[in-house]
Design a protein around this motif. Structure first.
Motif, PDB file in Angstrom:
ATOM      1  N   SER A  60       1.054  -1.313  -0.039  1.00 29.81           N
ATOM      2  CA  SER A  60      -0.194  -0.397   0.095  1.00 29.81           C
ATOM      3  C   SER A  60       0.674   1.062   0.353  1.00 29.81           C
ATOM      4  O   SER A  60       2.082   1.422   0.402  1.00 29.81           O
ATOM      5  CB  SER A  60      -1.289  -0.331   0.945  1.00 29.81           C
ATOM      6  N   GLY A  61       0.157   2.339  -0.570  1.00 23.87           N
ATOM      7  CA  GLY A  61       0.457   3.884   0.145  1.00 23.87           C
ATOM      8  C   GLY A  61       1.330   4.379   1.420  1.00 23.87           C
ATOM      9  O   GLY A  61       2.371   4.619   1.415  1.00 23.87           O
ATOM     10  N   THR A  62       0.515   3.565   2.397  1.00 22.24           N
ATOM     11  CA  THR A  62       0.348   3.531   3.572  1.00 22.24           C
ATOM     12  C   THR A  62       1.974   2.929   4.169  1.00 22.24           C
ATOM     13  O   THR A  62       2.784   3.365   5.089  1.00 22.24           O
ATOM     14  CB  THR A  62      -0.487   3.633   3.981  1.00 22.24           C
ATOM     15  N   ILE A  65       4.956   5.070   2.846  1.00 22.49           N
ATOM     16  CA  ILE A  65       5.047   6.205   3.935  1.00 22.49           C
ATOM     17  C   ILE A  65       5.858   5.822   4.658  1.00 22.49           C
ATOM     18  O   ILE A  65       7.135   5.826   5.698  1.00 22.49           O
ATOM     19  CB  ILE A  65       3.749   6.980   4.487  1.00 22.49           C
ATOM     20  N   THR A  86      -5.694  16.396   3.786  1.00 22.69           N
ATOM     21  CA  THR A  86      -4.860  15.313   3.083  1.00 22.69           C
ATOM     22  C   THR A  86      -6.012  14.173   4.101  1.00 22.69           C
ATOM     23  O   THR A  86      -6.451  14.326   5.296  1.00 22.69           O
ATOM     24  CB  THR A  86      -3.193  14.820   3.179  1.00 22.69           C
ATOM     25  N   PHE A  87      -5.296  12.790   3.459  1.00 22.63           N
ATOM     26  CA  PHE A  87      -5.862  11.633   4.052  1.00 22.63           C
ATOM     27  C   PHE A  87      -5.292  10.457   4.940  1.00 22.63           C
ATOM     28  O   PHE A  87      -3.969  11.486   4.840  1.00 22.63           O
ATOM     29  CB  PHE A  87      -6.503  10.988   3.057  1.00 22.63           C
ATOM     30  N   ALA A  89      -4.239   8.861   6.080  1.00 24.79           N
ATOM     31  CA  ALA A  89      -2.608   7.668   6.022  1.00 24.79           C
ATOM     32  C   ALA A  89      -1.437   8.484   5.601  1.00 24.79           C
ATOM     33  O   ALA A  89      -0.559   7.828   5.912  1.00 24.79           O
ATOM     34  CB  ALA A  89      -2.618   6.872   4.657  1.00 24.79           C
ATOM     35  N   SER A  90      -1.539   9.807   5.089  1.00 20.89           N
ATOM     36  CA  SER A  90      -0.470  10.284   5.271  1.00 20.89           C
ATOM     37  C   SER A  90       0.164  10.609   6.704  1.00 20.89           C
ATOM     38  O   SER A  90       1.356  11.127   6.737  1.00 20.89           O
ATOM     39  CB  SER A  90      -0.180  12.262   4.847  1.00 20.89           C
ATOM     40  N   VAL A 138       1.623  16.325   0.968  1.00 23.75           N
ATOM     41  CA  VAL A 138       1.320  15.885   0.183  1.00 23.75           C
ATOM     42  C   VAL A 138       1.216  16.548  -0.785  1.00 23.75           C
ATOM     43  O   VAL A 138       1.220  17.452  -0.898  1.00 23.75           O
ATOM     44  CB  VAL A 138      -0.280  15.861   0.719  1.00 23.75           C
ATOM     45  N   ASP A 164       4.233  12.754  -0.531  1.00 22.62           N
ATOM     46  CA  ASP A 164       3.140  11.607  -0.366  1.00 22.62           C
ATOM     47  C   ASP A 164       2.267  12.050  -2.013  1.00 22.62           C
ATOM     48  O   ASP A 164       1.226  12.983  -2.296  1.00 22.62           O
ATOM     49  CB  ASP A 164       2.277  12.130   0.591  1.00 22.62           C
ATOM     50  N   ALA A 166       0.205   9.812  -3.302  1.00 23.10           N
ATOM     51  CA  ALA A 166      -0.370   9.046  -3.772  1.00 23.10           C
ATOM     52  C   ALA A 166      -1.372   9.455  -4.958  1.00 23.10           C
ATOM     53  O   ALA A 166      -2.486   8.337  -5.503  1.00 23.10           O
ATOM     54  CB  ALA A 166      -1.344   8.577  -2.254  1.00 23.10           C
ATOM     55  N   GLU A 167      -1.828  10.516  -5.066  1.00 23.10           N
ATOM     56  CA  GLU A 167      -2.755  10.804  -5.833  1.00 23.10           C
ATOM     57  C   GLU A 167      -2.668  11.594  -7.350  1.00 23.10           C
ATOM     58  O   GLU A 167      -2.869  11.967  -7.731  1.00 23.10           O
ATOM     59  CB  GLU A 167      -3.658  12.277  -5.014  1.00 23.10           C
ATOM     60  N   SER A 188       0.644   5.890  -4.287  1.00 27.06           N
ATOM     61  CA  SER A 188      -0.710   4.144  -4.235  1.00 27.06           C
ATOM     62  C   SER A 188      -1.660   3.915  -5.492  1.00 27.06           C
ATOM     63  O   SER A 188      -2.061   4.267  -6.155  1.00 27.06           O
ATOM     64  CB  SER A 188      -1.507   4.864  -3.176  1.00 27.06           C
ATOM     65  N   ASN A 190      -4.310   1.763  -5.192  1.00 26.68           N
ATOM     66  CA  ASN A 190      -5.339   1.714  -4.082  1.00 26.68           C
ATOM     67  C   ASN A 190      -6.447   1.908  -5.088  1.00 26.68           C
ATOM     68  O   ASN A 190      -6.408   2.210  -6.368  1.00 26.68           O
ATOM     69  CB  ASN A 190      -5.730   2.749  -2.851  1.00 26.68           C
ATOM     70  N   LYS A 193      -7.735   5.332  -7.106  1.00 26.22           N
ATOM     71  CA  LYS A 193      -7.387   6.540  -7.804  1.00 26.22           C
ATOM     72  C   LYS A 193      -6.581   6.236  -8.749  1.00 26.22           C
ATOM     73  O   LYS A 193      -7.141   5.754  -9.812  1.00 26.22           O
ATOM     74  CB  LYS A 193      -5.471   5.624  -6.723  1.00 26.22           C
ATOM     75  N   GLY A 200      -2.331  -1.383  -3.301  1.00 22.17           N
ATOM     76  CA  GLY A 200      -0.930  -1.676  -3.586  1.00 22.17           C
ATOM     77  C   GLY A 200       0.197  -0.044  -3.144  1.00 22.17           C
ATOM     78  O   GLY A 200      -1.196   1.286  -3.357  1.00 22.17           O
TER      79      GLY A 200
HETATM   80  C1  LIG Z   1      -4.905   6.927  -0.709  1.00 17.90           C
HETATM   81  C2  LIG Z   1      -3.453   8.200   0.121  1.00 17.90           C
HETATM   82  C3  LIG Z   1      -2.309   7.359   0.767  1.00 17.90           C
HETATM   83  C4  LIG Z   1      -2.624   6.175   0.726  1.00 17.90           C
HETATM   84  O1  LIG Z   1      -2.353   4.830  -0.279  1.00 17.90           O
HETATM   85  P1  LIG Z   1      -2.784   3.447   0.503  1.00 17.90           P
HETATM   86  O2  LIG Z   1      -2.400   2.129  -1.110  1.00 17.90           O
HETATM   87  O3  LIG Z   1      -4.385   3.149   0.454  1.00 17.90           O
HETATM   88  O4  LIG Z   1      -2.393   2.947   1.578  1.00 17.90           O
HETATM   89  C5  LIG Z   1      -1.889   8.173   1.547  1.00 17.90           C
HETATM   90  N1  LIG Z   1      -1.439   9.618   0.766  1.00 17.90           N
HETATM   91  C6  LIG Z   1      -3.339  10.406   0.203  1.00 17.90           C
HETATM   92  C7  LIG Z   1      -2.727  12.283  -0.069  1.00 17.90           C
HETATM   93  C8  LIG Z   1      -3.591   9.298  -0.527  1.00 17.90           C
HETATM   94  O5  LIG Z   1      -4.737   9.707  -0.995  1.00 17.90           O
END
Ligand SMILES: *Cc1c(COP(=O)(O)O)cnc(C)c1O
Length: 384
Positions: A60-62, A65, A86-87, A89-90, A138, A164, A166-167, A188, A190, A193, A200
């Motif tokens: 995962s992206g998490t 990080i 942000t989400f 997960a950051s 982010v 980060d 991810a997006e 990410s 997910n 995304k 992943g």
């Molecule tokens: C989706 C997202 C993540 C986490 O990614 P995962 O793959 O869902 O763990 C982290 N940071 C941001 C900004 C996200 O949008």
């Protein structure tokens, strides 16, 4: 009879058709495992696409990080600065490491980390005699933060940046791939995304030795011995070879996917920006956004329409909208953590949260679906 229309999702997976070939190969060779050819190639293909020396595929992206923080030796009692808007997960991985997040506001143009607020935070902690171990920047909704300014500040204090992205896979900043500006960058995959492996992530860097350590940690930190020997704490964070196959099929169409999302944004912008009070998230001249999600604010000084009303109207038409992220400094989870606003006059991210919404933005939306969203929003504004 009630007319029932299909649900329009915020951002749903969009397969290219190439995925099955790579998955089939994983099955044919029986590499249904967290090792295999798809993983190796997916890593190479991502690092080639964004222009880094290497990449490590993770679950995962998490997780990416988390291991980036570990590479920077972030541990108990350390400080980590992080974008607030942000989400979660950051910032969650900061807590995994027992460290303390400090949240930084957005600036009004890109909605991303405010260099001004970042400087404030550095000044404050410099006086306290304790600098952060890392800064997590982010790239919100697919738009790059102003990395030159941010890196100048962080380099001055000699504090490394984790980007980060991810997006923002497929976006650029000053012509270079988003996610490649920090010491470490993360993506990410997910389900919602830009491209997906269902779940992943990827960690990218110029530091190949660091990436090797990430591979080691992500596979339970197994020492090189015939038996299972472990000297350090490890994690089960590797991506499956089957899922990496999905990623390879997805990556082949990344540019089309970004263009499609940008096109979705353009249609909304053309159709809705003339409505009083609607202001779309702007695109700074320094970059090209992936427009992962089209985001807009509804200015309460210009209209009596409230963001919530629009979300209610969308829901009643079976359309998934979403408020802008609730800033992390407003989350109960982080109520004890410090926050640095953009200016003494007020917090930008609080404002964006109160007035901002995200519209369905998937690359697979049809023109008819986008029209349904547009018509629904126009109706709310004309009724008020
Ligand atoms: C989706 C997202 C993540 C986490 O990614 P995962 O793959 O869902 O763990 C982290 N940071 C941001 C900004 C996200 O949008």
């Amino acid at each position: 009879m009630v007319k029932t229309s299909n649900r329009i999702f915020l951002s749903s997976p969009h397969m290219s058709g190439f995925e099955q070939d790579y998955i089939k190969e994983a099955f044919d060779t029986n590499w249904i495992a967290p090792i295999g050819k798809n993983i190796d190639y997916f890593e190479q293909e991502i690092s080639q696409f964004v222009g880094t020396s290497g990449a490590v595929a993770l679950s995962s992206g998490t997780a990416a990080i988390h291991l980036a923080l570990k590479l920077l030796n972030v541990g108990r009692g350390d400080l980590v600065f992080c974008s607030s808007l942000t989400f979660v997960a950051s910032a969650n991985p900061i807590l995994y490491q027992g460290a303390e997040p400090v949240f930084i506001d957005s600036e009004p143009i890109t909605w991303n980390l405010s260099p001004q607020a970042l400087e404030q935070a550095f000044h404050y902690f410099e006086k306290e005699g304790k600098l952060p171990k890392a800064v997590i920047v982010v790239n919100l909704y697919g738009q790059s933060a102003d990395m030159s300014k941010i890196l100048d500040i962080c380099n001055h204090y000699n504090v490394p940046v984790i980007e980060d992205a991810a997006e923002s896979l497929g976006a650029t900043y000053k012509g270079k791939a988003s996610g490649t500006f920090g010491k470490y960058g993360i993506y990410s995959f997910n389900g919602n995304k830009i491209i997906t492996t269902s779940g992943g992530g990827m960690l990218v860097s110029e530091d190949l030795e660091a990436l090797e350590r990430v591979r080691y940690w992500a596979t339970q930190a197994r020492d090189p011995a015939r038996y299972y020997q472990h000297s350090r704490i490890g994690f089960n964070y590797r991506l499956s070879n089957v899922l990496a196959g999905i990623g390879r099929g997805q990556l082949r169409v990344i540019n089309e996917r970004v263009n499609a999302r940008r096109n979705v944004f353009d249609i909304y912008n053309n159709e809705l920006s003339s409505l009083d009070g609607i202001e779309f998230m702007s695109e700074a001249a320094f970059g090209r956004s992936s427009r992962w999600l089209t985001a807009l604010t509804i200015n309460p000084k210009k209209t009596s329409v409230k963001a919530e009303q629009v979300l209610d109207a969308l829901e009643s038409e079976n359309i998934e909208g979403r408020p802008v992220w609730k800033p992390l400094h407003l989350q109960p989870l982080f109520k004890k953590n410090l926050y640095f606003p953009h200016s003494p006059e007020g917090s930008v991210s609080d404002q964006l949260f109160q007035s901002g919404i995200c519209l369905p933005s998937g690359s697979n939306l049809t023109v008819e679906e986008i029209s349904r969203v547009v018509d629904c929003i126009k109706e709310v504004f004309h009724e008020c």
